[in-house]
Structures are given as C-alpha cells and as structure tokens.
Design a protein around this motif. Sequence first.
Motif, PDB file in Angstrom:
ATOM      1  N   VAL A 182       0.870  -1.185   0.000  1.00  0.00           N
ATOM      2  CA  VAL A 182       0.000   0.000   0.000  1.00  0.00           C
ATOM      3  C   VAL A 182       0.902   1.228   0.000  1.00  0.00           C
ATOM      4  CG1 VAL A 182      -1.827   1.268   1.183  1.00  0.00           C
ATOM      5  CG2 VAL A 182      -1.772  -1.246   1.309  1.00  0.00           C
ATOM      6  N   MET A 183       0.867   1.963  -1.102  1.00  0.00           N
ATOM      7  CA  MET A 183       1.659   3.192  -1.221  1.00  0.00           C
ATOM      8  C   MET A 183       0.700   4.368  -1.072  1.00  0.00           C
ATOM      9  SD  MET A 183       4.364   1.476  -2.371  1.00  0.00           S
ATOM     10  CE  MET A 183       5.442   2.859  -2.680  1.00  0.00           C
ATOM     11  N   VAL A 184       1.016   5.273  -0.166  1.00  0.00           N
ATOM     12  CA  VAL A 184       0.153   6.448   0.006  1.00  0.00           C
ATOM     13  C   VAL A 184       0.969   7.705  -0.257  1.00  0.00           C
ATOM     14  CG1 VAL A 184      -1.286   7.766   1.612  1.00  0.00           C
ATOM     15  CG2 VAL A 184      -1.298   5.265   1.698  1.00  0.00           C
ATOM     16  N   HIS A 185       0.468   8.514  -1.161  1.00  0.00           N
ATOM     17  CA  HIS A 185       1.040   9.844  -1.386  1.00  0.00           C
ATOM     18  C   HIS A 185      -0.083  10.836  -1.150  1.00  0.00           C
ATOM     19  CE1 HIS A 185       2.557  13.134  -4.255  1.00  0.00           C
ATOM     20  NE2 HIS A 185       3.181  13.234  -3.115  1.00  0.00           N
ATOM     21  N   SER A 186       0.157  11.776  -0.236  1.00  0.00           N
ATOM     22  CA  SER A 186      -0.987  12.507   0.264  1.00  0.00           C
ATOM     23  C   SER A 186      -0.722  13.996   0.405  1.00  0.00           C
ATOM     24  CB  SER A 186      -1.338  11.882   1.625  1.00  0.00           C
ATOM     25  OG  SER A 186      -2.197  12.684   2.336  1.00  0.00           O
ATOM     26  N   PHE A 187      -1.654  14.796  -0.127  1.00  0.00           N
ATOM     27  CA  PHE A 187      -1.685  16.221   0.180  1.00  0.00           C
ATOM     28  C   PHE A 187      -2.819  16.426   1.184  1.00  0.00           C
ATOM     29  CE2 PHE A 187       0.123  16.052  -4.083  1.00  0.00           C
ATOM     30  CZ  PHE A 187       1.221  16.881  -3.937  1.00  0.00           C
ATOM     31  N   GLY A 188      -2.774  17.465   1.936  1.00  0.00           N
ATOM     32  CA  GLY A 188      -3.876  17.747   2.865  1.00  0.00           C
ATOM     33  C   GLY A 188      -3.740  16.975   4.164  1.00  0.00           C
ATOM     34  N   GLU A 189      -4.714  17.195   5.031  1.00  0.00           N
ATOM     35  CA  GLU A 189      -4.699  16.584   6.367  1.00  0.00           C
ATOM     36  C   GLU A 189      -4.866  15.068   6.266  1.00  0.00           C
ATOM     37  OE1 GLU A 189      -4.477  18.203   9.469  1.00  0.00           O
ATOM     38  OE2 GLU A 189      -3.789  19.819   8.138  1.00  0.00           O
ATOM     39  N   GLU A 190      -4.255  14.351   7.166  1.00  0.00           N
ATOM     40  CA  GLU A 190      -4.396  12.895   7.181  1.00  0.00           C
ATOM     41  C   GLU A 190      -5.139  12.380   8.403  1.00  0.00           C
ATOM     42  OE1 GLU A 190      -0.949  10.664   6.470  1.00  0.00           O
ATOM     43  OE2 GLU A 190      -0.594  11.594   4.519  1.00  0.00           O
ATOM     44  N   GLY A 191      -5.145  13.152   9.464  1.00  0.00           N
ATOM     45  CA  GLY A 191      -5.846  12.731  10.676  1.00  0.00           C
ATOM     46  C   GLY A 191      -5.327  11.415  11.247  1.00  0.00           C
ATOM     47  N   GLY A 192      -4.099  11.101  10.968  1.00  0.00           N
ATOM     48  CA  GLY A 192      -3.496   9.874  11.520  1.00  0.00           C
ATOM     49  C   GLY A 192      -4.150   8.591  11.039  1.00  0.00           C
TER      50      GLY A 192
ATOM     51  N   LEU B 296      -3.294  -5.078 -14.050  1.00  0.00           N
ATOM     52  CA  LEU B 296      -3.097  -6.515 -13.834  1.00  0.00           C
ATOM     53  C   LEU B 296      -2.628  -6.846 -12.424  1.00  0.00           C
ATOM     54  CD1 LEU B 296      -1.409  -8.124 -16.969  1.00  0.00           C
ATOM     55  CD2 LEU B 296      -3.522  -8.847 -15.843  1.00  0.00           C
ATOM     56  N   THR B 297      -1.681  -6.079 -11.908  1.00  0.00           N
ATOM     57  CA  THR B 297      -1.154  -6.364 -10.570  1.00  0.00           C
ATOM     58  C   THR B 297      -1.115  -5.119  -9.698  1.00  0.00           C
ATOM     59  OG1 THR B 297       1.096  -6.012 -11.380  1.00  0.00           O
ATOM     60  CG2 THR B 297       0.286  -8.292 -11.363  1.00  0.00           C
ATOM     61  N   SER B 298      -1.986  -4.162  -9.995  1.00  0.00           N
ATOM     62  CA  SER B 298      -2.046  -2.944  -9.183  1.00  0.00           C
ATOM     63  C   SER B 298      -3.328  -2.193  -9.477  1.00  0.00           C
ATOM     64  CB  SER B 298      -0.850  -2.037  -9.493  1.00  0.00           C
ATOM     65  OG  SER B 298      -0.919  -1.583 -10.823  1.00  0.00           O
ATOM     66  N   THR B 299      -3.572  -1.179  -8.659  1.00  0.00           N
ATOM     67  CA  THR B 299      -4.623  -0.219  -8.982  1.00  0.00           C
ATOM     68  C   THR B 299      -4.102   1.151  -8.615  1.00  0.00           C
ATOM     69  OG1 THR B 299      -6.882   0.525  -8.568  1.00  0.00           O
ATOM     70  CG2 THR B 299      -5.752  -0.474  -6.722  1.00  0.00           C
TER      71      THR B 299
ATOM     72  N   PRO C 196      -5.470 -15.086  -5.813  1.00  0.00           N
ATOM     73  CA  PRO C 196      -5.174 -14.587  -7.162  1.00  0.00           C
ATOM     74  C   PRO C 196      -3.871 -15.172  -7.678  1.00  0.00           C
ATOM     75  CG  PRO C 196      -4.749 -12.888  -5.513  1.00  0.00           C
ATOM     76  CD  PRO C 196      -5.346 -14.048  -4.792  1.00  0.00           C
ATOM     77  N   GLU C 197      -3.645 -15.060  -8.997  1.00  0.00           N
ATOM     78  CA  GLU C 197      -2.489 -15.769  -9.566  1.00  0.00           C
ATOM     79  C   GLU C 197      -1.189 -14.972  -9.502  1.00  0.00           C
ATOM     80  OE1 GLU C 197      -2.867 -14.529 -14.225  1.00  0.00           O
ATOM     81  OE2 GLU C 197      -3.025 -16.634 -13.705  1.00  0.00           O
ATOM     82  N   PHE C 198      -1.230 -13.699  -9.067  1.00  0.00           N
ATOM     83  CA  PHE C 198       0.018 -12.932  -8.990  1.00  0.00           C
ATOM     84  C   PHE C 198       0.758 -13.231  -7.686  1.00  0.00           C
ATOM     85  CE2 PHE C 198      -3.534  -9.967  -7.816  1.00  0.00           C
ATOM     86  CZ  PHE C 198      -3.341 -10.019  -6.445  1.00  0.00           C
ATOM     87  N   ASP C 199       2.022 -12.802  -7.606  1.00  0.00           N
ATOM     88  CA  ASP C 199       2.771 -12.927  -6.358  1.00  0.00           C
ATOM     89  C   ASP C 199       2.606 -11.697  -5.486  1.00  0.00           C
ATOM     90  OD1 ASP C 199       3.794 -15.422  -7.031  1.00  0.00           O
ATOM     91  OD2 ASP C 199       5.336 -14.476  -8.286  1.00  0.00           O
ATOM     92  N   SER C 200       2.533 -10.534  -6.132  1.00  0.00           N
ATOM     93  CA  SER C 200       2.349  -9.320  -5.340  1.00  0.00           C
ATOM     94  C   SER C 200       1.485  -8.316  -6.096  1.00  0.00           C
ATOM     95  CB  SER C 200       3.705  -8.705  -4.981  1.00  0.00           C
ATOM     96  OG  SER C 200       4.223  -8.041  -6.101  1.00  0.00           O
ATOM     97  N   TYR C 201       0.888  -7.417  -5.344  1.00  0.00           N
ATOM     98  CA  TYR C 201      -0.082  -6.467  -5.883  1.00  0.00           C
ATOM     99  C   TYR C 201       0.124  -5.149  -5.147  1.00  0.00           C
ATOM    100  CZ  TYR C 201      -4.720  -4.597  -7.166  1.00  0.00           C
ATOM    101  OH  TYR C 201      -5.749  -3.827  -7.657  1.00  0.00           O
ATOM    102  N   THR C 202      -0.064  -4.032  -5.870  1.00  0.00           N
ATOM    103  CA  THR C 202       0.202  -2.721  -5.262  1.00  0.00           C
ATOM    104  C   THR C 202      -1.021  -1.802  -5.348  1.00  0.00           C
ATOM    105  OG1 THR C 202       2.512  -2.920  -5.934  1.00  0.00           O
ATOM    106  CG2 THR C 202       1.757  -0.724  -5.295  1.00  0.00           C
ATOM    107  N   PHE C 203      -1.401  -1.244  -4.204  1.00  0.00           N
ATOM    108  CA  PHE C 203      -2.423  -0.186  -4.178  1.00  0.00           C
ATOM    109  C   PHE C 203      -1.684   1.149  -4.199  1.00  0.00           C
ATOM    110  CE2 PHE C 203      -4.405  -3.802  -2.090  1.00  0.00           C
ATOM    111  CZ  PHE C 203      -5.678  -3.830  -2.645  1.00  0.00           C
ATOM    112  N   LEU C 204      -1.842   1.898  -5.276  1.00  0.00           N
ATOM    113  CA  LEU C 204      -1.233   3.237  -5.367  1.00  0.00           C
ATOM    114  C   LEU C 204      -2.319   4.254  -5.023  1.00  0.00           C
ATOM    115  CD1 LEU C 204       0.602   2.789  -8.772  1.00  0.00           C
ATOM    116  CD2 LEU C 204       1.753   3.306  -6.621  1.00  0.00           C
TER     117      LEU C 204
END
Length: 446
Positions: A42-52, A99-102, A75-83
């Motif tokens: 899970v990759m998070v890139h964030s502008f604005g408040e995050e509220g923890g 295929l292996t991310s969104t 699922p058939e992949f080894d790893s998957y990434t949420f951007l």
Amino acid sequence: MDQTDQREWKFPNWDIMIDTPTEIAPDWSHEEFQVQGKKYHVMVHSFGEEGGKRAALVRDIKKIVRAETAMWGAPEFDSYTFLLHFAADDRSGDGMEHLTSTQIIQPGALSEPEVYESTLSTVAHEFFHVWNVKRLRPVEFGPWDFTRPANTRSLWIAEGLTNYYGHLNMKRAGIWDESRFLRRESETINSIENAPGSRLMSAEESSLTAPFIDRAHHIQRTNQANTSISYYPKGELLGLVLDLLIRGRTDGQKSLDDVMRRMYDQFYLNSPNATYYLRGRGYHSEEFQRVVSEVAGTDFNDFFTRHVRGVDVPPYDEALSYVGLRLVREQAREPYSVGLMLNASSPQGLSIGNVLNGSAGEDAGLQPGDQILTIDGKKVTSRDWLNRLNRYQQGDRVPISFKRDRRTLQTTLVPGDPDGFEYRIEEKPDATAGQKALRVAWLKVQ
Ligand SMILES: [Zn+2]
C-alpha cells in the motif's frame, strides 16, 4: 518501489508495460501485508490533512482483500500494489484497475470521513477487477487492437457487477454494516428507476455506447440525460437481482458468486492461451447467460431478454423477498419538480445543463444552454437558485428572465408535481427464519 536509483524497466510486451502505472513523488509511505501467501503493498502519497488514518486505512484494505480472495480463491500474482493518491484539490478523482495494481486518486484529504469511505469503496471495486475484467474478460478486451474502439455488450457485467460486488464486499469485509449496504443499494435504485433513460436504453445498449457515456466529452449538446443510463448502476442492480434470484430459486445452494467462479475457471484459469495475451480468449455475452442458467439449474433466458437486452423493471420484489426484504416506493418528498439540471461548471453563472422530458422546465420553453438571469425581476445566481425557487409552491407562476445566445427572453415557470419516487429497501415485517438465514449467508464472507 522504494527505489531511488532505478533507471530502466523491462516488460514482456507493450500491453503489460502500459498496464503498469508508476507514481513518482518526493515522499510517500509504503506498507505491506500478506493474505493467502500473496504480498500486498500500500503506497500512500498525500496532500492535505491525514488525521493519523494511514494505519487504519491499511488495516481496512486488508479486510477487503481477505473478503474478495475468500470468494475467488487466491489470485495468480505474487504481489499487488495499491497506489493511493490524495490530491486534496476538490477535482481530481479516479480509480483504474491494472493486472497487478490499482491507481486510485481522491479529490479530498485522507482525514475527511467521506473521503476515507470513498477510498475503501473504490479499493473494493478496483481489487474485484483483479478477477472480473483483468483476467475474466469480455472477448473484446484483449489482446487489444489499438487501432479501433473495443466495443462490447458486456460492460454491465465487467463494470456493473464489479460495482455490485464492490459494495457487497464493503459489507462482507465488515466496513459497512447491513443497513449501510442496503442504503447504498436503495440509492442506486433511486438513481436508475427515476432516470427517464431507464425505460429507453438497455444494459447491453448502454455497454455498447460506453465511449459516449463514461466521462465522455461532448462538443455538441446531447439529450442523453433523457435517453441514456450508465451500465455501472444499471449493471449493479442486475447483479443484485440476479444474485438473489439464484439464491432464492436454489434454496441457497447456488449464487452469483458460483456463476463468477465458474466463468473464471472456464474462460480464464482452465483455458489455454489463445494468444500472447493472458490465458483464454474471454467470454461472449451469450456465454455468461448460459452459465447463469447452468449454475441456477433453471432457464434464465427470459431474464436476459427482458432485463438485459430489454428495459423492463427488474423483479426487485421477488429477489428481495427471498432474503426477507422488500422495496418501498414513496412519492418523492420534494414539494415540486421543475426538471432542470444546472451546468455545474458553467463560467457564465446559472446555466441549464439539461431539461427533463415532460417537465415544468420544458413547458416553460427552457432549453439546455439557456442562462437564467432573474426570478421575479431579481438577479439570481447558481448559489441561491434553489433557495429562491423554494419560496414558491407547486402551481405558482414564477416569472423568469433568461439569456439565449444574445437575446434576453421572459417566460413563466410553473413548478409541477414531484414526479420522482424514493425507493427504500427495508426488512419485510413477515420475514421468515429461512429468509433471514439466506440473508446472513449472502452478506457474510464466503
Ligand atoms: Zn471499474
């Protein structure tokens, strides 16, 4: 990821390269978890408040991954990434399956509760695409011919059923409770059953006209507000109804989940590669129809004729009654209706986007593109339009001046009956224990 020195990337072919999004940012967070032996980033890139809220977000995403892999199998992949990108600019918003991310972009900030909920709902939708669309796909969806549009009659399956399962899995994952899920489905019924296009355009026809519907930019004015529907909400409701009909007619032995799994087995997992591109050749819409009847053990062809290729109202009452629910339809609570939709992004002030067929606005001769200048001689803006209109009642005569091209014209608007209905799914007073048990089975992690 987490690399600052990579200069080269290699992919087996063009399709996979352009199906692999990249986000470049000066700072982001990266967290990992495992479900059924697969790794998730899970990759998070964030502008604005995050509220923890980053840690809670990752925990909730994991619940969604668990619920959806429980239905489909690993699922058939080894790893998957949420951007995940929180733009906090009030305008950017998108979710795209790969295929292996969104890659998901939210217009707000992570700290805002509705943004948080919308992020998870989008995660539930996009992650479902790992199976439905990216691998189990309509025959027209890959290998791609980049020289022409990929038209398919099956977007109501590809996107609509994904909408349905995205919401259902918010419940199955425990992020939504039952009433929140049913409220969401009621809202979808409201939007579809109150749309004049629902009785004119079928789910298959909507799928075929996708290039004109899904975020399409129209240079010329269209009358689509009166003539079209989107295959997202329409397909979502067909998924809801199909699922409950199959569950009800088989006494809970089978469901739409079984249909999806059989489709995945038959048209993906157990299919030989037809080309360089993934397994299988994809499915034709008739094949989905056949598998529904096979799984249910009864003939569903009539359902497809009337509700998928036709525009008959889906049998909500039969479907919901199997799980002890019913659909209540009440006259809309607004005091009147004028049938005018404003142009949200008009630089020139209060401009009409659409005029509904048979509405008070149409009777007054108003047209899309007209700019309303005054109500009863006083200047009106898009901000106080509703407040000013709310001072009148059904049947009152409201003097309006408006600008059409270079002319200023006058008309009288007579607010009419509230023509819409409000739909609400609620508990059936005489729901049986058997029906309630079917509901529990439907809403739990499979
Ligand atoms: Zn989608």
